[in-house]
Write a protein that holds these residues in place. Sequence first.
Motif, PDB file in Angstrom:
ATOM      1  N   ILE A 167       5.360 113.371 -63.841  1.00 51.26           N
ATOM      2  CA  ILE A 167       6.003 112.660 -62.726  1.00 51.26           C
ATOM      3  C   ILE A 167       6.185 113.610 -61.542  1.00 51.26           C
ATOM      4  CG2 ILE A 167       8.357 113.076 -63.537  1.00 51.26           C
ATOM      5  CD1 ILE A 167       7.031 109.982 -61.641  1.00 51.26           C
ATOM      6  N   GLY A 168       6.386 114.899 -61.840  1.00 50.70           N
ATOM      7  CA  GLY A 168       6.473 115.887 -60.765  1.00 50.70           C
ATOM      8  C   GLY A 168       5.168 115.997 -59.996  1.00 50.70           C
TER       9      GLY A 168
ATOM     10  N   PHE B  78       9.837 121.926 -61.416  1.00 49.19           N
ATOM     11  CA  PHE B  78      10.668 120.732 -61.532  1.00 49.19           C
ATOM     12  C   PHE B  78      10.886 120.359 -62.993  1.00 49.19           C
ATOM     13  CE2 PHE B  78      10.738 116.027 -61.866  1.00 49.19           C
ATOM     14  CZ  PHE B  78      11.974 115.791 -61.277  1.00 49.19           C
ATOM     15  N   GLY B  79       9.826 120.404 -63.783  1.00 52.21           N
ATOM     16  CA  GLY B  79       9.964 120.099 -65.205  1.00 52.21           C
ATOM     17  C   GLY B  79      10.766 121.142 -65.948  1.00 52.21           C
ATOM     18  N   ALA B  80      10.553 122.411 -65.604  1.00 49.58           N
ATOM     19  CA  ALA B  80      11.203 123.504 -66.340  1.00 49.58           C
ATOM     20  C   ALA B  80      12.708 123.551 -66.113  1.00 49.58           C
ATOM     21  CB  ALA B  80      10.564 124.841 -65.944  1.00 49.58           C
ATOM     22  N   VAL B  81      13.167 123.261 -64.896  1.00 54.31           N
ATOM     23  CA  VAL B  81      14.587 123.423 -64.598  1.00 54.31           C
ATOM     24  C   VAL B  81      15.451 122.339 -65.248  1.00 54.31           C
ATOM     25  CG1 VAL B  81      14.170 124.608 -62.426  1.00 54.31           C
ATOM     26  CG2 VAL B  81      14.473 122.124 -62.426  1.00 54.31           C
TER      27      VAL B  81
ATOM     28  N   VAL C 244       1.013 121.652 -58.126  1.00 48.70           N
ATOM     29  CA  VAL C 244       1.112 122.007 -59.546  1.00 48.70           C
ATOM     30  C   VAL C 244       2.331 122.893 -59.803  1.00 48.70           C
ATOM     31  CG1 VAL C 244       0.004 123.284 -61.423  1.00 48.70           C
ATOM     32  CG2 VAL C 244      -1.351 121.745 -59.991  1.00 48.70           C
ATOM     33  N   LEU C 245       2.542 123.902 -58.961  1.00 50.53           N
ATOM     34  CA  LEU C 245       3.665 124.812 -59.169  1.00 50.53           C
ATOM     35  C   LEU C 245       4.994 124.096 -58.994  1.00 50.53           C
ATOM     36  CD1 LEU C 245       4.639 127.620 -59.790  1.00 50.53           C
ATOM     37  CD2 LEU C 245       4.362 128.227 -57.377  1.00 50.53           C
ATOM     38  N   CYS C 246       5.086 123.246 -57.986  1.00 48.96           N
ATOM     39  CA  CYS C 246       6.319 122.494 -57.760  1.00 48.96           C
ATOM     40  C   CYS C 246       6.615 121.592 -58.949  1.00 48.96           C
ATOM     41  CB  CYS C 246       6.196 121.668 -56.483  1.00 48.96           C
ATOM     42  SG  CYS C 246       7.674 120.719 -56.077  1.00 48.96           S
TER      43      CYS C 246
END
Length: 244
Positions: free
Chosen positions: A208-209, A192-195, A186-188
């Motif tokens: 998708i992440g 991934f979405g935020a960056v 979940v954190l990864c």
Amino acid sequence: MSDAPGTSRSWMRPAEQRWGLGEVALGFLLAQALAVVATSIAMGVAGWTESSDIPLWAAAVLQIPLWGGYLTAVQLAGVKGDGVVRDFGLDVRWRDVAPGLAIGVAVQILVLPLLYLPILQLTGYTDDDLSAPARALSDKASGPVGWILLSLIVVVGAPIVEELFFRGLFLRSLQKRGLPDWASIVLCAAVFGAVHFQPLQFPGLFVIGLVLSFMAVRTGRLGLPIMTHVGFNATSVVLLYVNS
């Protein structure tokens, strides 16, 4: 590609890893700093006043500093450990290709439309708003050469680099810190979405992440996530081309 047998998690020995979130932080900072500096220099030299002025060939070249920051961190971590292939599971097998591509296409054309249906209704945004960042890139592609270059950036380069950094270095570093698999996934996916710095696209990137991170944990390799990422991004390019 290989199709050699092996235990998927044989390379994961968290207690012995000599790399971790320090290399991840370095990768984030280095990638963003190099991208900003390179873009500023390029715009100043070429006389471009806005990002929309940057032609596609230059946008492609300017991915190199960003990816260079990510890959530098991956390589430094690999040097501290047993190498990129063993530590991060960089192992693509023929059996990853068909299911990976199929899952990537399915997420793009089946899952995301269902995901965004209530989001767009609640927020008042439209499909045009959702596809605006991708269209801004595709608008720069003129002729076959432009579309080939766009495909190399989005379909080939991004999946390899991003999977190595996010599902390789970052996800494994979270596991090393003792996070359970579900929390690491979940954190990864969230980071991934935020960056990507695109708030409206965040839910889709997060989904998708999640898929890619789950695959990496489940298989212990990056082969299936890479091919899924390729299928996901390739579908975007095809849809943009058809609608251009």
